[in-house]
Write a protein that holds these residues in place. Structure first.
Motif, PDB file in Angstrom:
ATOM      1  N   ASP A   1     -11.029  -6.925   4.709  1.00  0.00           N
ATOM      2  CA  ASP A   1     -12.300  -6.230   4.646  1.00  0.00           C
ATOM      3  C   ASP A   1     -12.129  -4.761   4.283  1.00  0.00           C
ATOM      4  O   ASP A   1     -12.956  -4.175   3.605  1.00  0.00           O
ATOM      5  N   THR A   2     -11.022  -4.143   4.733  1.00  0.00           N
ATOM      6  CA  THR A   2     -10.765  -2.740   4.425  1.00  0.00           C
ATOM      7  C   THR A   2      -9.279  -2.437   4.550  1.00  0.00           C
ATOM      8  O   THR A   2      -8.586  -3.048   5.352  1.00  0.00           O
ATOM      9  N   LEU A   3      -8.824  -1.490   3.761  1.00  0.00           N
ATOM     10  CA  LEU A   3      -7.473  -0.950   3.916  1.00  0.00           C
ATOM     11  C   LEU A   3      -7.499   0.361   4.697  1.00  0.00           C
ATOM     12  O   LEU A   3      -6.455   0.894   5.032  1.00  0.00           O
ATOM     13  N   ASP A   4      -8.690   0.848   5.000  1.00  0.00           N
ATOM     14  CA  ASP A   4      -8.811   2.134   5.676  1.00  0.00           C
ATOM     15  C   ASP A   4      -8.133   2.148   7.039  1.00  0.00           C
ATOM     16  O   ASP A   4      -7.697   3.198   7.499  1.00  0.00           O
ATOM     17  N   ASP A   5      -8.049   0.988   7.698  1.00  0.00           N
ATOM     18  CA  ASP A   5      -7.464   0.905   9.033  1.00  0.00           C
ATOM     19  C   ASP A   5      -6.036   0.372   9.024  1.00  0.00           C
ATOM     20  O   ASP A   5      -5.509  -0.008  10.067  1.00  0.00           O
ATOM     21  N   LEU A   6      -5.398   0.366   7.854  1.00  0.00           N
ATOM     22  CA  LEU A   6      -4.054  -0.194   7.755  1.00  0.00           C
ATOM     23  C   LEU A   6      -3.050   0.569   8.612  1.00  0.00           C
ATOM     24  O   LEU A   6      -2.208  -0.042   9.276  1.00  0.00           O
ATOM     25  N   ALA A   7      -3.137   1.892   8.650  1.00  0.00           N
ATOM     26  CA  ALA A   7      -2.200   2.687   9.457  1.00  0.00           C
ATOM     27  C   ALA A   7      -2.319   2.311  10.935  1.00  0.00           C
ATOM     28  O   ALA A   7      -1.304   2.156  11.630  1.00  0.00           O
ATOM     29  N   GLU A   8      -3.540   2.143  11.420  1.00  0.00           N
ATOM     30  CA  GLU A   8      -3.770   1.742  12.815  1.00  0.00           C
ATOM     31  C   GLU A   8      -3.198   0.346  13.079  1.00  0.00           C
ATOM     32  O   GLU A   8      -2.565   0.092  14.100  1.00  0.00           O
ATOM     33  N   PHE A   9      -3.418  -0.559  12.143  1.00  0.00           N
ATOM     34  CA  PHE A   9      -2.895  -1.916  12.251  1.00  0.00           C
ATOM     35  C   PHE A   9      -1.365  -1.907  12.353  1.00  0.00           C
ATOM     36  O   PHE A   9      -0.781  -2.569  13.203  1.00  0.00           O
ATOM     37  N   LEU A  10      -0.721  -1.131  11.482  1.00  0.00           N
ATOM     38  CA  LEU A  10       0.741  -1.071  11.484  1.00  0.00           C
ATOM     39  C   LEU A  10       1.268  -0.380  12.736  1.00  0.00           C
ATOM     40  O   LEU A  10       2.325  -0.756  13.252  1.00  0.00           O
ATOM     41  N   ALA A  11       0.556   0.608  13.247  1.00  0.00           N
ATOM     42  CA  ALA A  11       0.969   1.263  14.487  1.00  0.00           C
ATOM     43  C   ALA A  11       0.955   0.270  15.648  1.00  0.00           C
ATOM     44  O   ALA A  11       1.826   0.304  16.511  1.00  0.00           O
ATOM     45  N   ALA A  12      -0.007  -0.633  15.640  1.00  0.00           N
ATOM     46  CA  ALA A  12      -0.127  -1.614  16.714  1.00  0.00           C
ATOM     47  C   ALA A  12       0.835  -2.783  16.565  1.00  0.00           C
ATOM     48  O   ALA A  12       1.284  -3.359  17.559  1.00  0.00           O
ATOM     49  N   HIS A  13       1.168  -3.149  15.316  1.00  0.00           N
ATOM     50  CA  HIS A  13       1.921  -4.377  15.084  1.00  0.00           C
ATOM     51  C   HIS A  13       3.252  -4.174  14.369  1.00  0.00           C
ATOM     52  O   HIS A  13       3.971  -5.142  14.134  1.00  0.00           O
ATOM     53  N   GLY A  14       3.567  -2.961  14.002  1.00  0.00           N
ATOM     54  CA  GLY A  14       4.819  -2.694  13.311  1.00  0.00           C
ATOM     55  C   GLY A  14       4.704  -2.948  11.823  1.00  0.00           C
ATOM     56  O   GLY A  14       3.713  -3.466  11.336  1.00  0.00           O
ATOM     57  N   GLY A  15       5.728  -2.552  11.133  1.00  0.00           N
ATOM     58  CA  GLY A  15       5.767  -2.737   9.697  1.00  0.00           C
ATOM     59  C   GLY A  15       5.806  -1.411   8.978  1.00  0.00           C
ATOM     60  O   GLY A  15       5.576  -0.354   9.570  1.00  0.00           O
ATOM     61  N   GLU A  16       6.132  -1.504   7.702  1.00  0.00           N
ATOM     62  CA  GLU A  16       6.192  -0.301   6.877  1.00  0.00           C
ATOM     63  C   GLU A  16       5.511  -0.553   5.549  1.00  0.00           C
ATOM     64  O   GLU A  16       5.611  -1.637   4.976  1.00  0.00           O
ATOM     65  N   VAL A  17       4.789   0.451   5.090  1.00  0.00           N
ATOM     66  CA  VAL A  17       4.135   0.364   3.791  1.00  0.00           C
ATOM     67  C   VAL A  17       5.195   0.555   2.710  1.00  0.00           C
ATOM     68  O   VAL A  17       5.898   1.564   2.697  1.00  0.00           O
ATOM     69  N   LEU A  18       5.316  -0.429   1.845  1.00  0.00           N
ATOM     70  CA  LEU A  18       6.249  -0.334   0.720  1.00  0.00           C
ATOM     71  C   LEU A  18       5.583   0.306  -0.490  1.00  0.00           C
ATOM     72  O   LEU A  18       6.242   0.957  -1.291  1.00  0.00           O
ATOM     73  N   SER A  19       4.256   0.098  -0.605  1.00  0.00           N
ATOM     74  CA  SER A  19       3.510   0.632  -1.735  1.00  0.00           C
ATOM     75  C   SER A  19       2.040   0.702  -1.360  1.00  0.00           C
ATOM     76  O   SER A  19       1.498  -0.234  -0.789  1.00  0.00           O
ATOM     77  N   GLY A  20       1.407   1.829  -1.706  1.00  0.00           N
ATOM     78  CA  GLY A  20      -0.029   1.908  -1.553  1.00  0.00           C
ATOM     79  C   GLY A  20      -0.487   2.727  -0.366  1.00  0.00           C
ATOM     80  O   GLY A  20       0.323   3.332   0.311  1.00  0.00           O
ATOM     81  N   PRO A  21      -1.790   2.694  -0.201  1.00  0.00           N
ATOM     82  CA  PRO A  21      -2.790   2.010  -1.010  1.00  0.00           C
ATOM     83  C   PRO A  21      -2.854   2.538  -2.449  1.00  0.00           C
ATOM     84  O   PRO A  21      -2.717   3.723  -2.689  1.00  0.00           O
ATOM     85  N   ASN A  22      -3.036   1.586  -3.360  1.00  0.00           N
ATOM     86  CA  ASN A  22      -3.098   1.857  -4.794  1.00  0.00           C
ATOM     87  C   ASN A  22      -4.422   1.365  -5.348  1.00  0.00           C
ATOM     88  O   ASN A  22      -4.966   0.369  -4.862  1.00  0.00           O
ATOM     89  N   GLU A  23      -4.889   2.018  -6.396  1.00  0.00           N
ATOM     90  CA  GLU A  23      -6.031   1.502  -7.147  1.00  0.00           C
ATOM     91  C   GLU A  23      -5.510   0.401  -8.070  1.00  0.00           C
ATOM     92  O   GLU A  23      -4.521   0.605  -8.775  1.00  0.00           O
ATOM     93  N   VAL A  24      -6.144  -0.767  -8.027  1.00  0.00           N
ATOM     94  CA  VAL A  24      -5.770  -1.910  -8.865  1.00  0.00           C
ATOM     95  C   VAL A  24      -7.041  -2.452  -9.515  1.00  0.00           C
ATOM     96  O   VAL A  24      -8.145  -2.061  -9.131  1.00  0.00           O
TER      97      VAL A  24
END
Length: 123
Positions: A77-100
């Motif tokens: 639904d949104t990428l705006d909350d991706l940082a919050e999601f990753l803070a809660a569940h772990g992980g690292e952004v390899l690329s993005g957010p990008n315009e596609v």
């Protein structure tokens, strides 16, 4: 009980299929699903097409190499909350957010090694 709440909501998941030629791959998937191609566009040296629950990524071995580590695509639904999601569940952004061509995407490596592309369609 563990709470798995998230700030990012998955709308659907697409199985990624890496193929050498979209036109050769589509007839069997059309027969299997009864669906027509929903999206089709060139992107970063490959051709992308969506049919039913499949996302075909087509090109030469060389062109596909940067994409092959990504195991699935999740429409969110949104990428705006991706940082919050990753803070809660772990992980690292390899690329993005990008315009596609379809809106915005981000590719994330989650704990355990799974690599997922998240896509937020443009409104």
């Amino acid at each position: 009980m563990t709470h798995w709440g998230t700030a990012v909501k998955a709308l659907t998941t697409l199985a990624r299929l890496y193929v050498d030629d979209v036109d050769r791959a589509l007839p069997a998937l059309h027969a299997l699903t009864g669906e027509e191609v929903g999206l089709r566009f060139p992107y970063a040296g490959v051709e992308v097409a969506r049919i039913a629950g499949f996302l075909l990524v087509a090109g030469t071995d060389e062109a596909l190499a940067p994409f092959r580590d990504t195991q699935t695509t999740v429409l969110v639904d949104t990428l705006d909350d991706l940082a919050e999601f990753l803070a809660a569940h772990g992980g690292e952004v390899l690329s993005g957010p990008n315009e596609v061509p379809t809106g915005r995407n981000a590719t994330v490596r989650h704990p355990g090694g799974v690599v997922i592309e998240y896509v937020e369609f443009a409104s």
